[in-house]
Design a protein around this motif. Sequence first.
Motif, mmCIF file in Angstrom:
data_model
loop_
_atom_site.group_PDB
_atom_site.id
_atom_site.type_symbol
_atom_site.label_atom_id
_atom_site.label_comp_id
_atom_site.label_asym_id
_atom_site.label_seq_id
_atom_site.Cartn_x
_atom_site.Cartn_y
_atom_site.Cartn_z
ATOM 1 N N ILE A 23 -30.766 -3.680 9.383
ATOM 2 C CA ILE A 23 -30.382 -5.163 9.565
ATOM 3 C C ILE A 23 -28.994 -5.503 10.239
ATOM 4 O O ILE A 23 -29.110 -6.398 11.126
ATOM 5 C CB ILE A 23 -30.314 -5.701 8.072
ATOM 6 C CG1 ILE A 23 -31.431 -5.526 7.128
ATOM 7 C CG2 ILE A 23 -29.803 -7.046 7.996
ATOM 8 C CD1 ILE A 23 -32.595 -6.475 7.749
ATOM 9 N N VAL A 24 -27.918 -4.726 9.982
ATOM 10 C CA VAL A 24 -26.874 -4.895 10.715
ATOM 11 C C VAL A 24 -27.182 -4.922 12.183
ATOM 12 O O VAL A 24 -26.663 -5.537 12.926
ATOM 13 C CB VAL A 24 -25.686 -3.781 10.247
ATOM 14 C CG1 VAL A 24 -24.494 -4.090 11.159
ATOM 15 C CG2 VAL A 24 -25.193 -4.305 8.653
ATOM 16 N N ALA A 25 -28.049 -3.582 12.643
ATOM 17 C CA ALA A 25 -28.034 -3.275 14.055
ATOM 18 C C ALA A 25 -28.919 -4.470 14.537
ATOM 19 O O ALA A 25 -28.693 -5.056 15.663
ATOM 20 C CB ALA A 25 -28.909 -2.081 14.035
ATOM 21 N N ARG A 26 -29.907 -5.331 13.587
ATOM 22 C CA ARG A 26 -30.671 -6.408 14.143
ATOM 23 C C ARG A 26 -29.822 -7.527 14.515
ATOM 24 O O ARG A 26 -29.930 -8.335 15.574
ATOM 25 C CB ARG A 26 -31.738 -6.442 13.279
ATOM 26 C CG ARG A 26 -32.926 -5.487 13.379
ATOM 27 C CD ARG A 26 -34.067 -5.879 12.465
ATOM 28 N NE ARG A 26 -34.518 -7.240 12.567
ATOM 29 C CZ ARG A 26 -35.246 -7.476 11.328
ATOM 30 N NH1 ARG A 26 -35.663 -6.966 10.344
ATOM 31 N NH2 ARG A 26 -35.813 -8.846 11.556
ATOM 32 N N LEU A 27 -28.650 -7.585 13.825
ATOM 33 C CA LEU A 27 -27.921 -9.043 13.964
ATOM 34 C C LEU A 27 -27.229 -8.876 15.180
ATOM 35 O O LEU A 27 -26.533 -9.854 15.881
ATOM 36 C CB LEU A 27 -26.696 -8.856 12.940
ATOM 37 C CG LEU A 27 -27.211 -9.221 11.418
ATOM 38 C CD1 LEU A 27 -25.945 -9.114 10.550
ATOM 39 C CD2 LEU A 27 -27.759 -10.736 11.448
ATOM 40 N N GLY A 28 -26.956 -7.528 15.999
ATOM 41 C CA GLY A 28 -26.376 -7.317 17.290
ATOM 42 C C GLY A 28 -25.014 -7.846 17.716
ATOM 43 O O GLY A 28 -24.764 -8.236 18.771
ATOM 44 N N THR A 29 -23.950 -7.818 16.673
ATOM 45 C CA THR A 29 -22.758 -8.495 17.117
ATOM 46 C C THR A 29 -21.907 -7.708 16.570
ATOM 47 O O THR A 29 -20.692 -8.336 16.460
ATOM 48 C CB THR A 29 -22.609 -9.862 16.371
ATOM 49 O OG1 THR A 29 -22.891 -9.674 14.840
ATOM 50 C CG2 THR A 29 -23.754 -11.001 16.749
ATOM 51 N N GLY A 30 -21.774 -6.188 16.736
ATOM 52 C CA GLY A 30 -20.771 -5.286 16.491
ATOM 53 C C GLY A 30 -20.805 -5.126 14.820
ATOM 54 O O GLY A 30 -22.016 -5.299 14.296
ATOM 55 N N LYS A 31 -19.706 -4.156 14.559
ATOM 56 C CA LYS A 31 -19.747 -3.766 13.189
ATOM 57 C C LYS A 31 -19.304 -4.665 12.019
ATOM 58 O O LYS A 31 -19.405 -4.257 10.960
ATOM 59 C CB LYS A 31 -18.730 -2.548 13.336
ATOM 60 C CG LYS A 31 -19.308 -1.483 13.973
ATOM 61 C CD LYS A 31 -18.676 0.053 13.703
ATOM 62 C CE LYS A 31 -19.290 0.993 14.917
ATOM 63 N NZ LYS A 31 -19.083 2.343 14.263
ATOM 64 N N ARG A 32 -18.852 -5.942 12.389
ATOM 65 C CA ARG A 32 -18.409 -6.767 11.511
ATOM 66 C C ARG A 32 -18.956 -8.063 11.835
ATOM 67 O O ARG A 32 -18.352 -9.210 11.907
ATOM 68 C CB ARG A 32 -17.023 -7.075 11.135
ATOM 69 C CG ARG A 32 -16.272 -5.747 10.656
ATOM 70 C CD ARG A 32 -14.714 -6.094 10.479
ATOM 71 N NE ARG A 32 -14.495 -7.076 9.439
ATOM 72 C CZ ARG A 32 -14.040 -6.980 8.259
ATOM 73 N NH1 ARG A 32 -14.239 -5.815 7.669
ATOM 74 N NH2 ARG A 32 -13.851 -8.019 7.380
ATOM 75 N N PRO A 33 -20.375 -8.200 11.857
ATOM 76 C CA PRO A 33 -20.981 -9.318 12.093
ATOM 77 C C PRO A 33 -20.789 -10.531 11.206
ATOM 78 O O PRO A 33 -20.646 -10.398 9.929
ATOM 79 C CB PRO A 33 -22.334 -9.179 12.194
ATOM 80 C CG PRO A 33 -22.761 -8.180 11.280
ATOM 81 C CD PRO A 33 -21.340 -7.193 11.421
ATOM 82 N N ALA A 34 -20.541 -11.744 11.662
ATOM 83 C CA ALA A 34 -20.507 -12.944 10.983
ATOM 84 C C ALA A 34 -21.694 -13.549 10.627
ATOM 85 O O ALA A 34 -22.668 -13.520 11.506
ATOM 86 C CB ALA A 34 -19.745 -14.073 11.901
ATOM 87 N N VAL A 35 -22.050 -14.093 9.410
ATOM 88 C CA VAL A 35 -23.325 -14.261 8.969
ATOM 89 C C VAL A 35 -23.373 -15.483 7.986
ATOM 90 O O VAL A 35 -22.506 -16.004 7.509
ATOM 91 C CB VAL A 35 -24.125 -13.259 8.334
ATOM 92 C CG1 VAL A 35 -24.434 -11.871 9.288
ATOM 93 C CG2 VAL A 35 -23.296 -12.415 6.902
ATOM 94 N N HIS A 36 -24.544 -16.069 8.143
ATOM 95 C CA HIS A 36 -24.653 -17.259 7.106
ATOM 96 C C HIS A 36 -25.832 -16.381 6.065
ATOM 97 O O HIS A 36 -26.692 -15.843 6.433
ATOM 98 C CB HIS A 36 -25.677 -18.426 7.551
ATOM 99 C CG HIS A 36 -24.931 -19.204 8.496
ATOM 100 N ND1 HIS A 36 -24.297 -20.258 7.896
ATOM 101 C CD2 HIS A 36 -24.711 -19.235 9.850
ATOM 102 C CE1 HIS A 36 -23.654 -21.041 9.096
ATOM 103 N NE2 HIS A 36 -23.837 -20.570 10.149
#
Length: 85
Positions: A23-36
């Motif tokens: 899931i983190v990889a699919r966010l594609g924004t680095g190792k500390r992705p900002a999320v809703h």
Amino acid sequence: MKFHAIIQLGGKTATGIEVPAEIVARLGTGKRPAVHVTINGHMYRSTVAPMGGVFMLPISAEHRASAGVAAGDAVEVVLEPDTEP
């Protein structure tokens, strides 16, 4: 992106959810992705953080109360990238 998880208790009051690495990889924004984050219809903003070899999403007492959840509960989590400033 949806996934199911158990709310984990760390220490006396800190809680969080382990986010699968895929899931983190699919966010594609680095190792500390900002999320809703959406849990039980309650949405909040956060970041996914690497901790002890896994990715964790914190859930504050306020967000647990608003979502009606507690440590040990099984929940469905919806994550979306947070691109807001």
